[in-house]
Design a protein around this motif. Structure first.
Motif, PDB file in Angstrom:
ATOM      1  N   GLY A 165       0.816  -1.214   0.000  1.00  0.00           N
ATOM      2  CA  GLY A 165       0.000   0.000   0.000  1.00  0.00           C
ATOM      3  C   GLY A 165       0.844   1.256   0.000  1.00  0.00           C
ATOM      4  O   GLY A 165       0.313   2.360   0.004  1.00  0.00           O
ATOM      5  N   GLY A 174       2.821   2.421   2.391  1.00  0.00           N
ATOM      6  CA  GLY A 174       2.931   3.123   3.675  1.00  0.00           C
ATOM      7  C   GLY A 174       4.366   3.401   4.075  1.00  0.00           C
ATOM      8  O   GLY A 174       4.718   4.535   4.425  1.00  0.00           O
ATOM      9  N   HIS A 175       5.211   2.378   4.015  1.00  0.00           N
ATOM     10  CA  HIS A 175       6.616   2.601   4.366  1.00  0.00           C
ATOM     11  C   HIS A 175       7.276   3.527   3.337  1.00  0.00           C
ATOM     12  O   HIS A 175       8.045   4.419   3.695  1.00  0.00           O
ATOM     13  N   ASP A 232       7.078  -4.379  -6.293  1.00  0.00           N
ATOM     14  CA  ASP A 232       6.006  -5.270  -5.842  1.00  0.00           C
ATOM     15  C   ASP A 232       5.620  -6.144  -7.020  1.00  0.00           C
ATOM     16  O   ASP A 232       5.408  -5.655  -8.118  1.00  0.00           O
ATOM     17  N   GLN A 233       5.518  -7.444  -6.737  1.00  0.00           N
ATOM     18  CA  GLN A 233       5.189  -8.352  -7.831  1.00  0.00           C
ATOM     19  C   GLN A 233       3.681  -8.438  -8.081  1.00  0.00           C
ATOM     20  O   GLN A 233       3.262  -9.028  -9.076  1.00  0.00           O
ATOM     21  N   ASN A 284       9.294  -9.248  -9.187  1.00  0.00           N
ATOM     22  CA  ASN A 284       9.748  -9.957  -7.999  1.00  0.00           C
ATOM     23  C   ASN A 284      11.067  -9.332  -7.541  1.00  0.00           C
ATOM     24  O   ASN A 284      11.920  -8.999  -8.367  1.00  0.00           O
ATOM     25  N   PHE A 285      11.239  -9.234  -6.228  1.00  0.00           N
ATOM     26  CA  PHE A 285      12.482  -8.616  -5.745  1.00  0.00           C
ATOM     27  C   PHE A 285      13.703  -9.506  -5.966  1.00  0.00           C
ATOM     28  O   PHE A 285      14.826  -9.087  -5.716  1.00  0.00           O
ATOM     29  N   ASP A 297       9.574  -5.680   3.820  1.00  0.00           N
ATOM     30  CA  ASP A 297       8.479  -5.952   4.770  1.00  0.00           C
ATOM     31  C   ASP A 297       7.779  -7.183   4.189  1.00  0.00           C
ATOM     32  O   ASP A 297       6.857  -7.068   3.380  1.00  0.00           O
ATOM     33  N   GLY A 337       6.188 -11.020   3.179  1.00  0.00           N
ATOM     34  CA  GLY A 337       4.876 -11.662   3.312  1.00  0.00           C
ATOM     35  C   GLY A 337       3.807 -11.002   2.485  1.00  0.00           C
ATOM     36  O   GLY A 337       4.098 -10.343   1.485  1.00  0.00           O
ATOM     37  N   GLN A 339      -4.198  -8.503   0.212  1.00  0.00           N
ATOM     38  CA  GLN A 339      -4.119  -9.862  -0.341  1.00  0.00           C
ATOM     39  C   GLN A 339      -4.874 -10.853   0.566  1.00  0.00           C
ATOM     40  O   GLN A 339      -5.585 -11.719   0.084  1.00  0.00           O
TER      41      GLN A 339
HETATM   42  C1  LIG Z   1       3.535  -6.922   3.980  1.00  0.00           C
HETATM   43  S1  LIG Z   1       3.191  -6.247   2.417  1.00  0.00           S
HETATM   44  C2  LIG Z   1       4.098  -4.747   2.407  1.00  0.00           C
HETATM   45  C3  LIG Z   1       3.309  -3.582   2.871  1.00  0.00           C
HETATM   46  C4  LIG Z   1       4.003  -2.251   2.746  1.00  0.00           C
HETATM   47  N1  LIG Z   1       5.209  -2.182   3.521  1.00  0.00           N
HETATM   48  C5  LIG Z   1       3.061  -1.123   3.114  1.00  0.00           C
HETATM   49  O1  LIG Z   1       3.444  -0.285   3.951  1.00  0.00           O
HETATM   50  O2  LIG Z   1       1.961  -1.068   2.584  1.00  0.00           O
HETATM   51  C6  LIG Z   1       4.159  -7.211   1.334  1.00  0.00           C
HETATM   52  C7  LIG Z   1       4.058  -6.805  -0.121  1.00  0.00           C
HETATM   53  O3  LIG Z   1       5.212  -7.316  -0.765  1.00  0.00           O
HETATM   54  C8  LIG Z   1       4.874  -7.938  -1.954  1.00  0.00           C
HETATM   55  N2  LIG Z   1       5.848  -9.021  -2.143  1.00  0.00           N
HETATM   56  C9  LIG Z   1       6.014 -10.116  -1.376  1.00  0.00           C
HETATM   57  N3  LIG Z   1       7.000 -10.886  -1.855  1.00  0.00           N
HETATM   58  C10 LIG Z   1       7.480 -10.255  -2.951  1.00  0.00           C
HETATM   59  C11 LIG Z   1       8.511 -10.552  -3.884  1.00  0.00           C
HETATM   60  N4  LIG Z   1       9.229 -11.674  -3.818  1.00  0.00           N
HETATM   61  N5  LIG Z   1       8.747  -9.659  -4.866  1.00  0.00           N
HETATM   62  C12 LIG Z   1       8.021  -8.517  -4.969  1.00  0.00           C
HETATM   63  N6  LIG Z   1       7.009  -8.208  -4.135  1.00  0.00           N
HETATM   64  C13 LIG Z   1       6.748  -9.051  -3.130  1.00  0.00           C
HETATM   65  C14 LIG Z   1       3.463  -8.432  -1.775  1.00  0.00           C
HETATM   66  O4  LIG Z   1       2.815  -8.516  -3.014  1.00  0.00           O
HETATM   67  C15 LIG Z   1       2.857  -7.375  -0.857  1.00  0.00           C
HETATM   68  O5  LIG Z   1       2.212  -6.367  -1.578  1.00  0.00           O
END
Ligand SMILES: C[S@@+](CC[C@H](N)C(=O)[O-])C[C@H]1O[C@@H](n2cnc3c(N)ncnc32)[C@H](O)[C@@H]1O
Length: 299
Positions: A32, A34-35, A52-53, A73-74, A95, A97, A102
């Motif tokens: 979203g 936020g960070h 973000d994937q 993907n990261f 951050d 998960g 989702q």
């Molecule tokens: C816990 S949320 C992060 C929330 C974010 N920090 C915020 O403040 O809104 C994790 C996000 O990372 C993404 N994500 C998880 N694994 C990923 C990866 N391997 N590559 C890219 N994005 C990834 C997910 O799709 C999700 O939107």
């Protein structure tokens, strides 16, 4: 932040990043935003590359010229940073998960609380959904994933009911899996057991531990000395990898020392103990309860 996701341990992450206003930062899990929004506020001439994937996160992109949001993907961190001429970087936040969006969107299939397709792909381009895995994996592969990723000590009965059920058609909704698995759990431990089953599948679908290892291995190359690595994880399997990597530079936690006994490692952990949210944060955001934050400085 919005209904999409509330950022966890925000103040602690910002302190951990120790932002240099003209520096280059990376948020590998935009969600979203936020960070990222908080990082952007602390930048002057600096820039932020975010990943973000999940295409659902893209409409959350902040209108800000200093932000680039990459829908990847990261695990492609280094290549993308090279493309944007953004190396070396001054700090990276992960951050890990799934986001609240989702989890709460039944059509994504992450939660046993909502009925929907048994999907669980963070990126719809991933080849196999959770339903595909339940339909095609051999018994031993299923046992292994429930044992390793769900930390279910004896997954034999669970796998047996899955194999029997799939003879009669695919287990392709969260409701069907919930019904099968609920029967095996003690009444007062149903939610815990379902959470373990769903977590195991989610980790397998998205290869979460493999991509985390790949990310951590790349941090060493893309970060400048003094740069901060800030990682929030939400289960012990991830946290163990992060802890070991920050302490030793490998995932087994084996320390390498020089002739004089000095530890040779790419990062110096900043905190001896893991950082967890305060009670007040958990009261307003229950999802923060399992968060574990670790911070390290690039040597
Ligand atoms: C816990 S949320 C992060 C929330 C974010 N920090 C915020 O403040 O809104 C994790 C996000 O990372 C993404 N994500 C998880 N694994 C990923 C990866 N391997 N590559 C890219 N994005 C990834 C997910 O799709 C999700 O939107």
């Amino acid at each position: 932040m919005s209904d999409y996701h509330s950022p966890v341990l925000l103040k602690e992450c910002l302190e951990g990043l120790n932002i240099e206003p003209n520096g280059t930062y990376v948020d590998v899990t935009y969600g979203g935003g936020g960070h990222s929004a908080a990082i952007l506020k602390n930048l002057n001439e600096g820039k932020l590359i975010a990943f973000d994937q999940d295409p659902d996160s893209l409409p959350n992109k902040a209108e800000d010229d200093q932000l680039i949001l990459v829908n990847q993907n990261f695990k492609y961190l280094k290549n993308s940073l090279r493309l944007y001429r953004a190396m070396p970087i001054d700090g990276l936040l992960a951050d890990l998960g799934v986001s609240s969006h989702q989890f709460d969107e039944g059509s994504r299939g992450f939660s046993f609380r909502f009925d929907g397709p048994l999907d669980m792909r963070m990126n719809p381009g991933i080849a196999q959904s959770a339903a595909d895995i339940l339909q095609t994996y051999e018994a031993d592969e299923l046992k292994k994933l429930f044992r390793l990723y769900g930390e279910i000590r004896n997954p034999f009965r669970l796998v047996k009911v899955i194999l029997e059920a799939r003879e009669n058609g695919p287990i392709d909704t969260t409701g069907k899996l919930r019904e099968l698995a609920s029967k095996l759990a003690l009444p007062h431990k149903q939610n815990q057991f379902l959470a373990q089953v769903f977590q195991a599948l989610r980790i397998e679908v998205n290869k979460e531990l493999d991509v985390l290892k790949s990310l951590l291995n790349q941090t060493e190359e893309v970060m400048r000395p003094g740069a901060r690595l800030v990682v929030i994880s939400y289960h012990s399997l991830e946290d163990r990898l992060v802890k070991n990597y920050m302490r030793s530079g490998n995932f087994e936690g084996e320390l390498d020392k020089d002739l004089y006994g000095n530890i040779l490692r790419p990062f110096e952990p900043l905190n001896r103990k893991v950082i967890v949210p305060q009670e007040e944060e958990i009261k307003v955001n229950n999802r923060a309860r399992s968060a574990r934050l670790r911070i390290a400085v690039r040597n």
